[in-house]
Write an enzyme that holds these catalytic residues in place. Structure first.
Site, PDB file in Angstrom:
ATOM      1  N   ARG A 184       0.837  -1.199   0.000  1.00 50.58           N
ATOM      2  CA  ARG A 184       0.000   0.000   0.000  1.00 50.58           C
ATOM      3  C   ARG A 184       0.874   1.252   0.000  1.00 50.58           C
ATOM      4  O   ARG A 184       0.589   2.218  -0.710  1.00 50.58           O
ATOM      5  CB  ARG A 184      -0.932   0.002   1.214  1.00 50.58           C
ATOM      6  N   CYS A 242      -0.900   6.134   9.141  1.00 53.68           N
ATOM      7  CA  CYS A 242      -1.307   4.881   8.503  1.00 53.68           C
ATOM      8  C   CYS A 242      -2.379   5.238   7.484  1.00 53.68           C
ATOM      9  O   CYS A 242      -2.240   6.245   6.795  1.00 53.68           O
ATOM     10  CB  CYS A 242      -1.807   3.884   9.551  1.00 53.68           C
TER      11      CYS A 242
END
Length: 286
Positions: A184, A242
Site C-alpha cells: 500500500r 497509517c
C-alpha cells in the site's frame, strides 16, 4: 498494585479479573465489515469486557473533505462520556484488546494516553492468546457498570498533527513513519482509499514489524529498531501515520514500550492527506 501502562500479559490480567479498579474493553474490528467486531464480542469475550465500536466509540462521525480521514479523531467530551459509561474513572486500570495483534486496541490506548490517562495497557496477543490459554471468557452481555464521571480532561494537542503540521514537520527534518503494509505504501495496491501511494518523505515500517509470533517484540529489540529509524532524532521528532490514524497507534505503543516516549500521531493519515487533491503523492520506494 503496580499499573500497566503499555502491555499486559494474559496470565497477569487473568489474575486481576474482578478487581474494582479494572476495566477491560474489547476493541475487535474489521475494516471491511464494521459489524464484525460486535459480532465477535457477542460470540465470546474476556470475562466482563465491554465492547468499543471503532466507528461510533473511538472515532468522530465522518467528515468528508475535512482532512480528518476515515476515522476522525473524536472530541474529548465524547470520549469522556463513553469512558464514563464503561465505568472508567481517572484511577481505573484500563486494558484494551482486539483479535490478536493489537492494531485496533492501540487506538484506545493512545486515545487515553493523549487524554492524560496513565494506567492503560494493551493485552499482548489479544483474544487469540487469551482464548488459546483457556482463560475466563463469556458470551453473556456483562452487567452495566456503575457509571463513572471522567474529569474534564482534554487531549494533548501537541501530540496530534494535521496535514499542514506534517508538512512542516518534514521540512524540519522530522521522521514520518507510515504503518501500512509495504504494497500500500508503494502504491501497488490500495484496497481501502481512492488514491494509492504515500506522503512524500515518509518512511515505511509496517506495524506488523513490531510483532514476533503474534506478540510484541522485546523492548530492547524494539528500541534498537526504532532508534535505527530515528537516526539520532529524539522520539518526539517521530510522527506515525497509517490509512486513517488507527494502526499508526501501534507504533506509538511499541515505542513507548521500548522506552521511547513522546512520538506523535498524524490523525487524518493517508485518507485525510488525499482529501486535498493539491497535496503531492509519491509511489514506489521511499
Amino acid at each position: 498494585m503496580s499499573a500497566w501502562t503499555t502491555l499486559v500479559q494474559a496470565e497477569d490480567l487473568a489474575a486481576r479479573l474482578g478487581a474494582p479498579e479494572l476495566v477491560v474493553v474489547d476493541c475487535r474490528h474489521s475494516l471491511t465489515d464494521p459489524a464484525a467486531g460486535v459480532a465477535a464480542w457477542s460470540a465470546g469475550h474476556v470475562h466482563g469486557a465491554a465492547h468499543a465500536d471503532m466507528d461510533r466509540d473511538l472515532s468522530a462521525p465522518p467528515a468528508p473533505g475535512s482532512g480528518a480521514g476515515r476515522h476522525p479523531w473524536p472530541a474529548a467530551a465524547a470520549l469522556r462520556q463513553r469512558l464514563g459509561a464503561w465505568g472508567v474513572g481517572p484511577g481505573s486500570q484500563v486494558v484494551a484488546y482486539d483479535a490478536g495483534d493489537g492494531a485496533f486496541a492501540a487506538r484506545l490506548w493512545f486515545l487515553l494516553r493523549a487524554l492524560g490517562h496513565g494506567p492503560v495497557a494493551v493485552l499482548d496477543g489479544g483474544w487469540a492468546r487469551w482464548s488459546a490459554l483457556g482463560l475466563p471468557c463469556e458470551a453473556a452481555v456483562p452487567a452495566s457498570p456503575a457509571p463513572a464521571e471522567y474529569p474534564a480532561a482534554e487531549f494533548d494537542r501537541a501530540r496530534l498533527l494535521d496535514a499542514a503540521q506534517v508538512q512542516a514537520h518534514l521540512r524540519q527534518g522530522g521522521l514520518l513513519l507510515d504503518a501500512r503494509a509495504g504494497e500500500r505504501f508503494r502504491g501497488r495496491i490500495e484496497p481501502v482509499d481512492r488514491v494509492a501511494g504515500h506522503v512524500p518523505g515518509a518512511r515505511n515500517r509496517p506495524y506488523s514489524d513490531n510483532l514476533s509470533g503474534g506478540r510484541f517484540k522485546a523492548p530492547a529489540r524494539l528500541r534498537e529498531e526504532f532508534e535505527a529509524l530515528l537516526s539520532g532524532r529524539a522520539p518526539e521528532r517521530a510522527v506515525a501515520m497509517c490509512g486513517s490514524g488507527v494502526t499508526a497507534c501501534h507504533h506509538l505503543l511499541a515505542m513507548e514500550h521500548a522506552g521511547l516516549e513522546g512520538a506523535r500521531l498524524y490523525t487524518g493519515s493517508w485518507s485525510g492527506w488525499i482529501d486535498d487533491p493539491a497535496r503531492p503523492v509519491a509511489t514506489g520506494t521511499e
